[in-house]
Design a protein around this motif. Structure first.
Motif, PDB file in Angstrom:
ATOM      1  N   CYS A 145       7.428  -0.049   4.200  1.00 14.98           N
ATOM      2  CA  CYS A 145       6.584  -0.481   3.084  1.00 14.98           C
ATOM      3  C   CYS A 145       5.119  -0.579   3.490  1.00 14.98           C
ATOM      4  N   PHE A 146       4.822  -0.515   4.794  1.00 15.40           N
ATOM      5  CA  PHE A 146       3.436  -0.496   5.238  1.00 15.40           C
ATOM      6  C   PHE A 146       2.746   0.820   4.895  1.00 15.40           C
ATOM      7  N   GLN A 147       3.532   1.841   4.569  1.00 15.58           N
ATOM      8  CA  GLN A 147       2.964   3.136   4.219  1.00 15.58           C
ATOM      9  C   GLN A 147       2.750   3.283   2.712  1.00 15.58           C
ATOM     10  N   TYR A 148       3.288   2.349   1.931  1.00 13.27           N
ATOM     11  CA  TYR A 148       3.234   2.508   0.487  1.00 13.27           C
ATOM     12  C   TYR A 148       1.809   2.498  -0.057  1.00 13.27           C
ATOM     13  N   TRP A 149       0.965   1.657   0.530  1.00 20.77           N
ATOM     14  CA  TRP A 149      -0.400   1.579  -0.003  1.00 20.77           C
ATOM     15  C   TRP A 149      -1.144   2.892   0.217  1.00 20.77           C
ATOM     16  N   LYS A 150      -0.788   3.627   1.291  1.00 20.85           N
ATOM     17  CA  LYS A 150      -1.399   4.940   1.510  1.00 20.85           C
ATOM     18  C   LYS A 150      -0.865   5.950   0.502  1.00 20.85           C
TER      19      LYS A 150
END
Length: 412
Positions: free
Chosen positions: A78-83
């Motif tokens: 989920c740390f990649q979702y904002w990208k």
């Protein structure tokens, strides 16, 4: 057409033909060859597709593509979702549908992440469980009174619930991981601060605290309520046996526990209480904190639950204790490597992080250092004293402040 262009073969086209069949679990290794079995299913699906009209076929393919996207992105941190949010509007809509997070829970892909607000900071920071990745949340669009005052933080599902006082009243701000935004939430049924709280799945439980009466005076209460992140609503619970403030809460073996704190006469409480959801009732637990040292103004009890065992960081002696729920007694597991007694427990984080205990504070081994150190251990009461490991590669480029104002763990 040139000769070179003539040599380029046409791209192969593949047809996704399954409409309602479930995707296989990618984490399970198959023990047999499913190719032949799959061929039969594909042929049957092709026949079904040819019997559909164009509109139904397009709907079926659209539905499949949606489910496929959800399954793929559910496996991404989920740390990649904002990208990925910057890719297109379609992914943003997919993320906001909350289907990704529902599938993550059902497939067991969820991971703990830590939300923290340090002294002097105006924004919360989100860390992964290894503290190798981090990102800063948007600033809460509140007033100066809220920023500089005391706040309580707890997670419920993919929501971060922060309660504090603005100039006019006590308010609740809700950060939604799906949209990366802060929203001023509907008020609690009984607006208050300095309560005990605990998360349990998509719910958060709240008990006790201090509310402002109609005459402007503070009142210690015994009311309790719960927040559901799916419906974004609050529901009242039965009141506790004791009024208490500055207490702590946890979920232990299917029940909501509230420990310690002080009553309406500012007397330290050694008793605890447990809440049963089925009967909507509280059971008083006398002497749950008997023998513990109490100081004023001491922080709420620093507690965490790992593998259905309750642990407490005794702030006066910097010791770790484990609770025997059957004997209503505590066992000493040794010293914790932080200076929790430096500010009577304030400014230190003590949380459960999956199957580990997490403690963040000033290192006892480096008393001259004003920055925070991160330690974890895998507790096992049967083995006795714990072995703590320092995270020496914690968030390269980020210096944790010497005082943590708020910290909570979200499972997302």
């Amino acid at each position: 057409m040139s000769k070179d262009e003539a040599k380029i073969p046409e791209p192969r086209r593949s047809l996704i033909v399954s409409i309602e069949s479930k995707l296989p679990d990618l984490n399970i290794k198959s023990c047999y060859d499913v190719e032949d079995e799959g061929k039969g299913e594909i042929l049957n699906t092709v026949e079904n597709l040819t019997s559909l009209n164009d509109q139904d076929a397009c709907y079926g393919l659209s539905k499949l593509l949606f489910e496929l996207e959800v399954e793929i992105f559910a496996r991404v941190s989920c740390f990649q979702y904002w990208k990925l949010n910057f890719l297109n509007k379609q992914f943003s809509q997919l993320l906001q549908s909350r289907e990704i997070f529902r599938v993550r829970r059902e497939r067991g892909f969820v991971q703990p992440c830590v939300f923290m607000l340090s002294s002097g900071e105006t924004c919360w920071t989100m860390f992964d469980k290894d503290f190798k990745n981090f990102r800063q949340l948007p600033k809460v669009p509140s007033d100066d009174c809220f920023f500089h005052g005391d706040k309580e933080t707890i997670s419920a599902g993919t929501h971060l619930i922060v309660t504090g006082r603005e100039v006019e009243r006590i308010v609740v701000w809700r950060y939604e991981l799906e949209i990366n935004k802060w929203i001023k939430d509907t008020e609690m049924i009984t607006p208050r601060v300095m309560y005990a709280s605990a998360r349990h799945g998509t719910d958060a439980f709240f008990a006790g605290g201090i509310k402002a009466s109609d005459k402007g005076k503070s009142e210690v209460v015994n009311v309790a309520e719960r927040y559901n992140s799916d419906t974004k609503t609050w529901k009242a619970m039965h009141v506790m046996n004791k009024r208490r403030k500055i207490s702590s809460g946890c979920f232990l073996r299917g029940k909501f526990y509230v420990l310690g704190g002080r009553d309406e006469n500012d007397v330290h409480l050694t008793c605890g209480e447990s809440y049963d959801e089925i009967t909507d009732s509280w059971r008083l637990i006398p002497d749950m904190l008997k023998g513990m040292t109490f100081m004023t103004p001491q922080s709420p009890p620093l507690i965490a639950v790992v593998n259905d065992n309750l642990y407490l960081l005794e702030t006066w002696l910097n010791e770790l204790w484990v609770y025997d729920i059957d004997a209503n007694a505590w066992q000493n597991l040794g010293v914790v490597p932080v200076k929790a007694n430096a500010a009577l427990g304030w400014g230190v984080a003590f949380k459960s992080l999956g199957n580990m205990l997490l403690v963040i504070g000033g290192s006892s081994a480096q008393p001259w250092n004003n920055t925070m150190s991160v330690y974890t251990c895998r507790p096992s009461p049967k083995l006795g004293k714990m072995v703590w490991e320092e995270n020496k590669h914690c968030c390269d480029g980020v210096q944790l402040n010497h005082f943590i104002r708020n910290c909570c763990v979200m499972i997302a």
